[in-house]
Design an enzyme around this catalytic site. Sequence first.
Site, PDB file in Angstrom:
ATOM      1  N   TYR A 148      21.376  29.854  65.766  1.00 28.39           N
ATOM      2  CA  TYR A 148      23.190  29.118  66.456  1.00 28.39           C
ATOM      3  C   TYR A 148      23.074  30.421  67.385  1.00 28.39           C
ATOM      4  O   TYR A 148      22.765  31.267  67.776  1.00 28.39           O
ATOM      5  CB  TYR A 148      23.679  29.638  65.432  1.00 28.39           C
ATOM      6  CG  TYR A 148      24.963  29.523  65.413  1.00 28.39           C
ATOM      7  CD1 TYR A 148      26.444  30.857  65.485  1.00 28.39           C
ATOM      8  CD2 TYR A 148      25.658  27.678  65.632  1.00 28.39           C
ATOM      9  CE1 TYR A 148      27.637  30.298  65.803  1.00 28.39           C
ATOM     10  CE2 TYR A 148      27.244  27.201  65.741  1.00 28.39           C
ATOM     11  CZ  TYR A 148      28.205  29.195  65.502  1.00 28.39           C
ATOM     12  OH  TYR A 148      29.752  28.889  66.143  1.00 28.39           O
ATOM     13  N   ASP A 243      18.349  35.782  72.372  1.00 31.29           N
ATOM     14  CA  ASP A 243      20.323  35.616  72.114  1.00 31.29           C
ATOM     15  C   ASP A 243      19.958  36.673  70.910  1.00 31.29           C
ATOM     16  O   ASP A 243      20.265  36.436  69.986  1.00 31.29           O
ATOM     17  CB  ASP A 243      20.850  34.445  71.668  1.00 31.29           C
ATOM     18  CG  ASP A 243      22.076  34.311  70.662  1.00 31.29           C
ATOM     19  OD1 ASP A 243      22.573  33.452  70.123  1.00 31.29           O
ATOM     20  OD2 ASP A 243      22.576  35.429  70.414  1.00 31.29           O
ATOM     21  N   LYS A 271      28.997  40.865  69.251  1.00 28.81           N
ATOM     22  CA  LYS A 271      29.165  41.559  67.690  1.00 28.81           C
ATOM     23  C   LYS A 271      29.326  43.448  67.504  1.00 28.81           C
ATOM     24  O   LYS A 271      30.357  43.800  68.013  1.00 28.81           O
ATOM     25  CB  LYS A 271      28.443  41.568  66.899  1.00 28.81           C
ATOM     26  CG  LYS A 271      28.273  39.936  66.507  1.00 28.81           C
ATOM     27  CD  LYS A 271      27.088  39.407  65.565  1.00 28.81           C
ATOM     28  CE  LYS A 271      26.972  37.316  65.677  1.00 28.81           C
ATOM     29  NZ  LYS A 271      27.736  37.476  64.093  1.00 28.81           N
TER      30      LYS A 271
END
Length: 430
Positions: A148, A243, A271
Amino acid sequence: MMTKIYSKTSSKLFERAQESIPGGVNSPVRAFKSVGGTPIFFKEAHGAYLYDEDGNRYIDLIASWGPMILGHSHPDVVEAITKQVNKATSFGAPTRLEIEMAELMKEMVPGLELVRMVNSGTEACMSAIRLARGYTGKNKFIKFTGCYHGHADPFLVKAGSGLATFDIQSVPGVTGGTAHDTLTAPFNDIQAVQQLIDQNPGEIAAVIIEPVAGNMGCVPPQPGFLEKLRILCDLYGIILIFDEVMTGFRLARGGAQERLGVKADLVTFGKVIGGGLPVGAFGGNRDIMSAVAPVGKVYQAGTLSGNPLAMTAGYTTLSILNQHPEIYLELDQKTKLLRDKIAQALEQNGWNFTTNLFGSMLSFHFDVEQVTNFEQASIQNQETFKKFFYHMLNQGIYLPPSAFESYFLSNALSLEDIEYISEAASTFTM
Ligand code: KE4
């Protein structure tokens, strides 16, 4: 003392929320849809603990899906944000803070020559793909099933996280044209990547991958997989994008690149780099990054990109991690201890499961022998997962409300917390 916890106020708030917010949440995975029941509404968090609207305390094993690696309301982060908020929250103009943040990230991450701040992991990943396409002049890219990379259109093809949770394999609104340029291969399958390259000669701009996947549960790369991916990208002039929105600054100061010893051409972040405030970033090789506006023509922008408040939270968080690398060892040790304790408890009660662990990322999968890709993650027993989720929640332990997510530990978790979690798992019986 194991007491059944239920937040009555949460159910009232959830009803009210659904009047004004789609599904009552601002991000689907929070809705508890895959585990059923009502999401808990929290009002405070300190260290490793969350407090719901009725004041019930939960041990937090999500850490806001990764950002809260130091624990909630870390005093240094709170102090720094409080100071900054009294000066300014956003100018929409360059600041010294953004330079300091970029320089600190470059110091911590190997090969990061230029870095651009954005406001989410999605923005970071979509900008990186646009950059790879603009730099190479090629349109297609390869992603891996179950990975994702945020909710930008090109990534919503066979994706993990919420799409896997809700079994959404194609998203209305994502056009065939967009999906056409997104090629997918199973995670850990280098032959499949070679096949896609052979079938699309000279058309592939990039490969984007979560170097340690976290959106189908935690799925580490098989030995040699990333190394071979690097070789294929070099051979065919394809840009390799890691990623690291989840793994960046979580697995090590230099993230997965440092931990796994494989260098990407571009890296995306999110994050942890926001310390709990909205921050994303993408960066890497100076030559490629120089194609980004205003130097180059690959346009990318953001009103609140690099805003002083978010930079302060992120900079303070990264500084603590940079100055105390022992935190990573502690996190790894706590995660391994937690895994071993829960596994022992489940084994003793006769449960059939497998667990995946990498650094401070962890997941459990019931009734499946191994999980090395999305296909295997998909056959896990989600009914047992739900039972385990609520068994733990009712004893004040907040696990990710989806079998397609990873546990994220914060370093605020104590050995006593781990003991309590182990005891709670030991009463999970058939
Ligand atoms: P955001 O746009 O949510 O900041 O980041 C997107 C993203 C990109 N790359 C990876 C590897 C990610 O894990 C994410 C977001 N992760 C999910 C949890 N699996 C965020 C939780 C949510 O969607 O609410």
